[in-house]
Motif scaffolding. Structure first.
Motif, PDB file in Angstrom:
ATOM      1  N   PHE A  66       1.068  -1.151  -0.051  1.00  0.00           N
ATOM      2  CA  PHE A  66       0.114   0.049   0.115  1.00  0.00           C
ATOM      3  C   PHE A  66       0.923   1.263   0.038  1.00  0.00           C
ATOM      4  O   PHE A  66       0.489   2.092  -0.691  1.00  0.00           O
ATOM      5  CB  PHE A  66      -1.069  -0.067   1.060  1.00  0.00           C
ATOM      6  N   PHE A  67       1.847   1.480   0.806  1.00  0.00           N
ATOM      7  CA  PHE A  67       2.365   2.553   0.938  1.00  0.00           C
ATOM      8  C   PHE A  67       3.561   2.917  -0.109  1.00  0.00           C
ATOM      9  O   PHE A  67       4.079   3.605  -0.225  1.00  0.00           O
ATOM     10  CB  PHE A  67       3.173   2.575   2.359  1.00  0.00           C
ATOM     11  N   GLY A  68       3.628   1.394  -1.073  1.00  0.00           N
ATOM     12  CA  GLY A  68       4.563   1.747  -1.925  1.00  0.00           C
ATOM     13  C   GLY A  68       3.784   2.196  -3.427  1.00  0.00           C
ATOM     14  O   GLY A  68       4.301   2.345  -4.409  1.00  0.00           O
ATOM     15  N   LEU A  69       2.591   2.406  -3.278  1.00  0.00           N
ATOM     16  CA  LEU A  69       1.755   2.722  -4.406  1.00  0.00           C
ATOM     17  C   LEU A  69       2.167   4.294  -4.820  1.00  0.00           C
ATOM     18  O   LEU A  69       2.825   5.098  -3.858  1.00  0.00           O
ATOM     19  CB  LEU A  69       0.404   2.679  -3.918  1.00  0.00           C
ATOM     20  N   PRO A  70       1.845   4.542  -5.976  1.00  0.00           N
ATOM     21  CA  PRO A  70       1.864   5.701  -6.623  1.00  0.00           C
ATOM     22  C   PRO A  70       1.253   6.893  -5.779  1.00  0.00           C
ATOM     23  O   PRO A  70       0.055   6.310  -5.482  1.00  0.00           O
ATOM     24  CB  PRO A  70       1.586   5.779  -7.998  1.00  0.00           C
ATOM     25  N   LEU A  71       1.638   7.954  -5.279  1.00  0.00           N
ATOM     26  CA  LEU A  71       0.881   8.903  -4.492  1.00  0.00           C
ATOM     27  C   LEU A  71      -0.364   9.320  -5.048  1.00  0.00           C
ATOM     28  O   LEU A  71      -1.362   9.372  -4.374  1.00  0.00           O
ATOM     29  CB  LEU A  71       1.810  10.183  -4.647  1.00  0.00           C
ATOM     30  N   SER A  72      -0.623   9.318  -6.404  1.00  0.00           N
ATOM     31  CA  SER A  72      -1.973   9.365  -7.050  1.00  0.00           C
ATOM     32  C   SER A  72      -3.115   8.481  -6.492  1.00  0.00           C
ATOM     33  O   SER A  72      -4.100   8.763  -6.147  1.00  0.00           O
ATOM     34  CB  SER A  72      -1.787   9.345  -8.508  1.00  0.00           C
ATOM     35  N   PRO A 124     -18.923  10.312  15.849  1.00  0.00           N
ATOM     36  CA  PRO A 124     -17.713  10.657  15.508  1.00  0.00           C
ATOM     37  C   PRO A 124     -16.914   9.015  15.428  1.00  0.00           C
ATOM     38  O   PRO A 124     -17.014   8.355  16.384  1.00  0.00           O
ATOM     39  CB  PRO A 124     -17.049  11.298  16.390  1.00  0.00           C
ATOM     40  N   HIS A 125     -16.037   8.949  14.525  1.00  0.00           N
ATOM     41  CA  HIS A 125     -15.344   7.939  14.588  1.00  0.00           C
ATOM     42  C   HIS A 125     -16.073   6.519  14.055  1.00  0.00           C
ATOM     43  O   HIS A 125     -15.492   5.609  14.262  1.00  0.00           O
ATOM     44  CB  HIS A 125     -14.347   7.613  15.547  1.00  0.00           C
ATOM     45  N   PHE A 126     -16.988   6.817  13.649  1.00  0.00           N
ATOM     46  CA  PHE A 126     -17.931   5.618  13.128  1.00  0.00           C
ATOM     47  C   PHE A 126     -18.275   5.616  11.672  1.00  0.00           C
ATOM     48  O   PHE A 126     -18.537   6.829  11.150  1.00  0.00           O
ATOM     49  CB  PHE A 126     -19.323   5.510  13.792  1.00  0.00           C
ATOM     50  N   GLY A 127     -18.441   4.604  11.101  1.00  0.00           N
ATOM     51  CA  GLY A 127     -18.953   4.515   9.608  1.00  0.00           C
ATOM     52  C   GLY A 127     -18.338   3.487   8.707  1.00  0.00           C
ATOM     53  O   GLY A 127     -17.454   2.942   9.303  1.00  0.00           O
ATOM     54  N   PRO A 128     -18.259   3.782   7.413  1.00  0.00           N
ATOM     55  CA  PRO A 128     -17.508   2.559   6.579  1.00  0.00           C
ATOM     56  C   PRO A 128     -16.087   2.807   6.516  1.00  0.00           C
ATOM     57  O   PRO A 128     -15.795   4.089   6.647  1.00  0.00           O
ATOM     58  CB  PRO A 128     -18.246   2.953   5.243  1.00  0.00           C
ATOM     59  N   ASN A 129     -15.401   1.934   6.240  1.00  0.00           N
ATOM     60  CA  ASN A 129     -13.806   2.182   6.070  1.00  0.00           C
ATOM     61  C   ASN A 129     -13.648   2.585   4.548  1.00  0.00           C
ATOM     62  O   ASN A 129     -14.475   2.401   3.831  1.00  0.00           O
ATOM     63  CB  ASN A 129     -13.035   1.016   6.282  1.00  0.00           C
ATOM     64  N   LEU A 130     -12.490   3.357   4.459  1.00  0.00           N
ATOM     65  CA  LEU A 130     -12.010   3.524   3.019  1.00  0.00           C
ATOM     66  C   LEU A 130     -11.050   2.275   2.735  1.00  0.00           C
ATOM     67  O   LEU A 130     -10.164   2.032   3.522  1.00  0.00           O
ATOM     68  CB  LEU A 130     -11.421   4.781   2.968  1.00  0.00           C
ATOM     69  N   TRP A 131     -11.430   1.721   1.599  1.00  0.00           N
ATOM     70  CA  TRP A 131     -10.426   0.623   1.276  1.00  0.00           C
ATOM     71  C   TRP A 131     -10.020   0.985  -0.168  1.00  0.00           C
ATOM     72  O   TRP A 131     -10.585   1.317  -1.124  1.00  0.00           O
ATOM     73  CB  TRP A 131     -11.466  -0.578   1.046  1.00  0.00           C
ATOM     74  N   PRO A 132      -8.600   0.494  -0.589  1.00  0.00           N
ATOM     75  CA  PRO A 132      -8.195   0.500  -1.933  1.00  0.00           C
ATOM     76  C   PRO A 132      -8.850  -0.385  -2.667  1.00  0.00           C
ATOM     77  O   PRO A 132      -9.361  -1.331  -2.135  1.00  0.00           O
ATOM     78  CB  PRO A 132      -6.641   0.041  -1.889  1.00  0.00           C
ATOM     79  N   SER A 133      -8.998  -0.310  -4.119  1.00  0.00           N
ATOM     80  CA  SER A 133      -9.768  -1.336  -5.014  1.00  0.00           C
ATOM     81  C   SER A 133      -9.104  -2.719  -4.791  1.00  0.00           C
ATOM     82  O   SER A 133      -7.719  -2.708  -4.675  1.00  0.00           O
ATOM     83  CB  SER A 133      -9.950  -0.762  -6.473  1.00  0.00           C
ATOM     84  N   GLU A 134      -9.851  -3.705  -5.046  1.00  0.00           N
ATOM     85  CA  GLU A 134      -9.404  -5.083  -5.157  1.00  0.00           C
ATOM     86  C   GLU A 134      -8.469  -5.321  -6.448  1.00  0.00           C
ATOM     87  O   GLU A 134      -7.467  -6.058  -5.987  1.00  0.00           O
ATOM     88  CB  GLU A 134     -10.428  -5.814  -5.073  1.00  0.00           C
ATOM     89  N   GLU A 135      -8.375  -4.350  -7.365  1.00  0.00           N
ATOM     90  CA  GLU A 135      -7.852  -4.708  -8.565  1.00  0.00           C
ATOM     91  C   GLU A 135      -6.338  -4.249  -8.194  1.00  0.00           C
ATOM     92  O   GLU A 135      -5.179  -4.504  -8.810  1.00  0.00           O
ATOM     93  CB  GLU A 135      -8.376  -3.852  -9.869  1.00  0.00           C
ATOM     94  N   ILE A 136      -6.138  -3.203  -7.226  1.00  0.00           N
ATOM     95  CA  ILE A 136      -4.928  -2.472  -7.031  1.00  0.00           C
ATOM     96  C   ILE A 136      -4.461  -3.242  -5.892  1.00  0.00           C
ATOM     97  O   ILE A 136      -2.975  -3.688  -6.088  1.00  0.00           O
ATOM     98  CB  ILE A 136      -5.120  -1.104  -6.758  1.00  0.00           C
ATOM     99  N   LEU A 137      -5.127  -3.681  -4.682  1.00  0.00           N
ATOM    100  CA  LEU A 137      -4.532  -4.572  -3.606  1.00  0.00           C
ATOM    101  C   LEU A 137      -5.423  -5.681  -3.205  1.00  0.00           C
ATOM    102  O   LEU A 137      -6.466  -5.293  -2.552  1.00  0.00           O
ATOM    103  CB  LEU A 137      -4.259  -3.421  -2.367  1.00  0.00           C
ATOM    104  N   PRO A 138      -5.307  -6.643  -4.014  1.00  0.00           N
ATOM    105  CA  PRO A 138      -6.300  -7.718  -3.917  1.00  0.00           C
ATOM    106  C   PRO A 138      -6.550  -8.354  -2.478  1.00  0.00           C
ATOM    107  O   PRO A 138      -7.662  -8.438  -2.081  1.00  0.00           O
ATOM    108  CB  PRO A 138      -5.805  -8.762  -4.737  1.00  0.00           C
TER     109      PRO A 138
END
Length: 149
Positions: A66-72, A124-138
């Protein structure tokens, strides 16, 4: 790899950390090892029997990807008002009284998954998480949810 403590996990170069067994009877030894870990590498992590070494290694592999992904790609997942998602370098300040710029770290926050239509999602601090797409990080989401649980 020029790091003397580096190994490859699933084909990804990874630095190893010394293991510190806190179940031992020599408390002074444990304290000394923890202190040294903080001084030498700046952090440590604890593996318990519930999480296990295999999951921790996978968390480190997924994190490195993840942290190695392009900044974009990483910018698509910036931390939201619910504190879910990525924090960029210099975005957070631990010690505002003594710092002139933010902390030199990136982070990624997740929490218990709460759908947006759930009444708790308004807290506050509740809700859905943000996830990278499965195509990028399966395996990112699956690994992080398992680790978080």
């Amino acid at each position: 790899m020029d790091d003397a403590n580096a190994v490859e996990v699933a084909g990804v170069p990874t630095s190893t950390l010394n293991r510190i067994d806190l179940s031992g009877s020599d408390i002074q030894q444990s304290v000394s090892l923890l202190k040294q870990a903080c001084l030498d590498s700046g952090f440590f992590y604890v593996i318990n029997h519930i999480i296990g070494q295999d999951l921790m290694e996978e968390v480190f592999v997924q994190s490195r990807w993840f942290f190695g992904l392009p900044l974009s790609e990483k910018m698509k997942l910036l931390r939201n008002e619910k504190h879910r998602g990525r924090t960029p370098l210099l975005d957070e300040v631990l010690d505002a009284g003594n710092q002139i710029q933010g902390d030199y770290k990136e982070g990624y926050y997740i929490g218990a998954e709460v759908p947006e239509d759930d009444p708790d999602a308004q807290k506050p601090h509740f809700g859905p998480n943000l996830w990278p797409s499965e195509e990028i990080l399966p395996r990112w989401r699956q690994t992080m949810e398992k680790f978080h649980s």
